[in-house]
Design a protein around this motif. Structure first.
Motif, PDB file in Angstrom:
ATOM      1  N   TYR A   1      10.455   1.900   4.705  1.00  0.00           N
ATOM      2  CA  TYR A   1       9.078   1.471   4.986  1.00  0.00           C
ATOM      3  C   TYR A   1       8.361   1.194   3.672  1.00  0.00           C
ATOM      4  CZ  TYR A   1       4.299   1.549   6.771  1.00  0.00           C
ATOM      5  OH  TYR A   1       3.012   1.197   7.087  1.00  0.00           O
ATOM      6  N   PRO A   2       7.601   0.110   3.532  1.00  0.00           N
ATOM      7  CA  PRO A   2       7.176  -0.837   4.575  1.00  0.00           C
ATOM      8  C   PRO A   2       8.080  -2.055   4.784  1.00  0.00           C
ATOM      9  CG  PRO A   2       5.968  -1.283   2.566  1.00  0.00           C
ATOM     10  CD  PRO A   2       6.902  -0.128   2.268  1.00  0.00           C
ATOM     11  N   MET A   3       9.274  -2.047   4.197  1.00  0.00           N
ATOM     12  CA  MET A   3      10.162  -3.194   4.412  1.00  0.00           C
ATOM     13  C   MET A   3      10.781  -3.160   5.812  1.00  0.00           C
ATOM     14  SD  MET A   3       9.276  -4.368   1.679  1.00  0.00           S
ATOM     15  CE  MET A   3       9.961  -6.010   1.769  1.00  0.00           C
ATOM     16  N   SER A   4      10.819  -1.995   6.419  1.00  0.00           N
ATOM     17  CA  SER A   4      11.268  -1.915   7.810  1.00  0.00           C
ATOM     18  C   SER A   4      10.207  -1.173   8.622  1.00  0.00           C
ATOM     19  CB  SER A   4      12.628  -1.218   7.891  1.00  0.00           C
ATOM     20  OG  SER A   4      12.490   0.137   7.557  1.00  0.00           O
TER      21      SER A   4
ATOM     22  N   MET B   1       0.856  -1.181   0.000  1.00  0.00           N
ATOM     23  CA  MET B   1       0.000   0.000   0.000  1.00  0.00           C
ATOM     24  C   MET B   1       0.896   1.236   0.000  1.00  0.00           C
ATOM     25  SD  MET B   1      -2.871   1.149   2.790  1.00  0.00           S
ATOM     26  CE  MET B   1      -4.019  -0.165   2.448  1.00  0.00           C
ATOM     27  N   SER B   2       0.574   2.175  -0.854  1.00  0.00           N
ATOM     28  CA  SER B   2       1.411   3.379  -0.920  1.00  0.00           C
ATOM     29  C   SER B   2       1.172   4.248   0.308  1.00  0.00           C
ATOM     30  CB  SER B   2       1.108   4.158  -2.190  1.00  0.00           C
ATOM     31  OG  SER B   2      -0.143   4.798  -2.076  1.00  0.00           O
ATOM     32  N   LEU B   3       2.137   5.082   0.589  1.00  0.00           N
ATOM     33  CA  LEU B   3       2.079   5.944   1.761  1.00  0.00           C
ATOM     34  C   LEU B   3       0.842   6.842   1.779  1.00  0.00           C
ATOM     35  CD1 LEU B   3       3.968   6.051   4.126  1.00  0.00           C
ATOM     36  CD2 LEU B   3       5.099   7.994   3.080  1.00  0.00           C
ATOM     37  N   PRO B   4       0.565   7.608   0.701  1.00  0.00           N
ATOM     38  CA  PRO B   4      -0.623   8.474   0.745  1.00  0.00           C
ATOM     39  C   PRO B   4      -1.914   7.676   0.959  1.00  0.00           C
ATOM     40  CG  PRO B   4       0.832   9.119  -1.050  1.00  0.00           C
ATOM     41  CD  PRO B   4       1.359   7.825  -0.488  1.00  0.00           C
TER      42      PRO B   4
ATOM     43  N   GLU C   1      -2.300   4.791   2.593  1.00  0.00           N
ATOM     44  CA  GLU C   1      -2.360   4.356   3.984  1.00  0.00           C
ATOM     45  C   GLU C   1      -2.712   5.531   4.896  1.00  0.00           C
ATOM     46  OE1 GLU C   1       0.228   1.954   7.334  1.00  0.00           O
ATOM     47  OE2 GLU C   1       1.056   2.123   5.320  1.00  0.00           O
ATOM     48  N   THR C   2      -2.130   6.698   4.605  1.00  0.00           N
ATOM     49  CA  THR C   2      -2.414   7.903   5.376  1.00  0.00           C
ATOM     50  C   THR C   2      -3.878   8.298   5.227  1.00  0.00           C
ATOM     51  OG1 THR C   2      -0.148   8.654   5.102  1.00  0.00           O
ATOM     52  CG2 THR C   2      -1.746  10.318   5.711  1.00  0.00           C
ATOM     53  N   GLU C   3      -4.386   8.254   4.003  1.00  0.00           N
ATOM     54  CA  GLU C   3      -5.801   8.573   3.762  1.00  0.00           C
ATOM     55  C   GLU C   3      -6.702   7.664   4.587  1.00  0.00           C
ATOM     56  OE1 GLU C   3      -6.885   8.457  -0.427  1.00  0.00           O
ATOM     57  OE2 GLU C   3      -5.269   9.891  -0.853  1.00  0.00           O
ATOM     58  N   ARG C   4      -6.398   6.370   4.607  1.00  0.00           N
ATOM     59  CA  ARG C   4      -7.210   5.416   5.377  1.00  0.00           C
ATOM     60  C   ARG C   4      -7.165   5.724   6.868  1.00  0.00           C
ATOM     61  NH1 ARG C   4      -6.138  -0.366   4.945  1.00  0.00           N
ATOM     62  NH2 ARG C   4      -7.491  -0.330   6.752  1.00  0.00           N
ATOM     63  N   LEU C   5      -5.970   6.066   7.367  1.00  0.00           N
ATOM     64  CA  LEU C   5      -5.813   6.412   8.780  1.00  0.00           C
ATOM     65  C   LEU C   5      -6.690   7.601   9.149  1.00  0.00           C
ATOM     66  CD1 LEU C   5      -2.016   6.326   9.648  1.00  0.00           C
ATOM     67  CD2 LEU C   5      -3.824   5.176  10.901  1.00  0.00           C
ATOM     68  N   LEU C   6      -6.715   8.605   8.282  1.00  0.00           N
ATOM     69  CA  LEU C   6      -7.479   9.817   8.553  1.00  0.00           C
ATOM     70  C   LEU C   6      -8.978   9.576   8.375  1.00  0.00           C
ATOM     71  CD1 LEU C   6      -5.118  12.385   6.796  1.00  0.00           C
ATOM     72  CD2 LEU C   6      -5.394  12.044   9.252  1.00  0.00           C
ATOM     73  N   ALA C   7      -9.337   8.787   7.356  1.00  0.00           N
ATOM     74  CA  ALA C   7     -10.752   8.554   7.062  1.00  0.00           C
ATOM     75  C   ALA C   7     -11.386   7.563   8.036  1.00  0.00           C
ATOM     76  CB  ALA C   7     -10.902   8.028   5.631  1.00  0.00           C
ATOM     77  N   ASP C   8     -10.584   6.616   8.508  1.00  0.00           N
ATOM     78  CA  ASP C   8     -11.125   5.555   9.353  1.00  0.00           C
ATOM     79  C   ASP C   8     -10.195   5.336  10.540  1.00  0.00           C
ATOM     80  OD1 ASP C   8     -12.574   3.395  10.303  1.00  0.00           O
ATOM     81  OD2 ASP C   8     -11.597   1.959   8.960  1.00  0.00           O
TER      82      ASP C   8
END
Length: 144
Positions: A57-60, A1-4, A6-13
């Motif tokens: 990230y996300p490998m580390s 999952m790309s950074l933006p 994942e960030t969008e999901r965090l903010l939306a949910d």
């Protein structure tokens, strides 16, 4: 999952009791708050953390630390967290949300057998009731 994404999901949910907001000038750096879970020594506290996603990230795993002082056997004076998924149990399938939920769960279930703050762990092992009292005091003092 790309950074933006994942960030969008965090903010939306957002996960219950957790916020993670990226800095405007650095989308790899997040201001995080975690509410102390009900029924534990950290209940009612709002703990500030910082989360940084390294280039790998996300490998580390992300780098996460508490900014709010906390009396917990798995969190040291510098706010570093002893949690297996932040070290050797990390998997690229895990996400920021999973990490933050795991940290929230750690507040409910301190593990003095795998300590980072050895003095606190010793206190928890020798007199858990008193250690919990101190954890509650610190929560009142630093996380309210």
């Amino acid at each position: 999952m790309s950074l933006p994404k994942e960030t969008e999901r965090l903010l939306a949910d957002p996960a219950p009791g957790i916020t993670a907001v990226p800095h405007d000038d650095n989308l790899r750096y997040f201001n995080v708050t975690i509410q102390g879970p009900d029924g534990c020594a950290f209940q009612g506290g709002t703990f500030k953390l910082e989360l940084f996603l390294p280039e790998e990230y996300p490998m580390s795993p992300p780098k996460v630390r508490f900014l709010t002082k906390i009396y917990h056997p798995n969190i040291d004076k510098l706010g570093r967290i002893c949690l297996d998924i932040l070290k050797d149990k990390w998997s690229p399938a895990l996400q920021i949300r999973t990490v933050l939920l795991s940290i929230q769960a750690l507040l409910s279930a301190p593990n003095p057998d795998d300590p980072l703050a050895t003095d606190v762990a010793k206190h928890y092992k020798e007199n858990e009731k008193d250690a919990i009292r101190v954890s509650k005091e610190w929560t009142e003092k630093f996380a309210k």
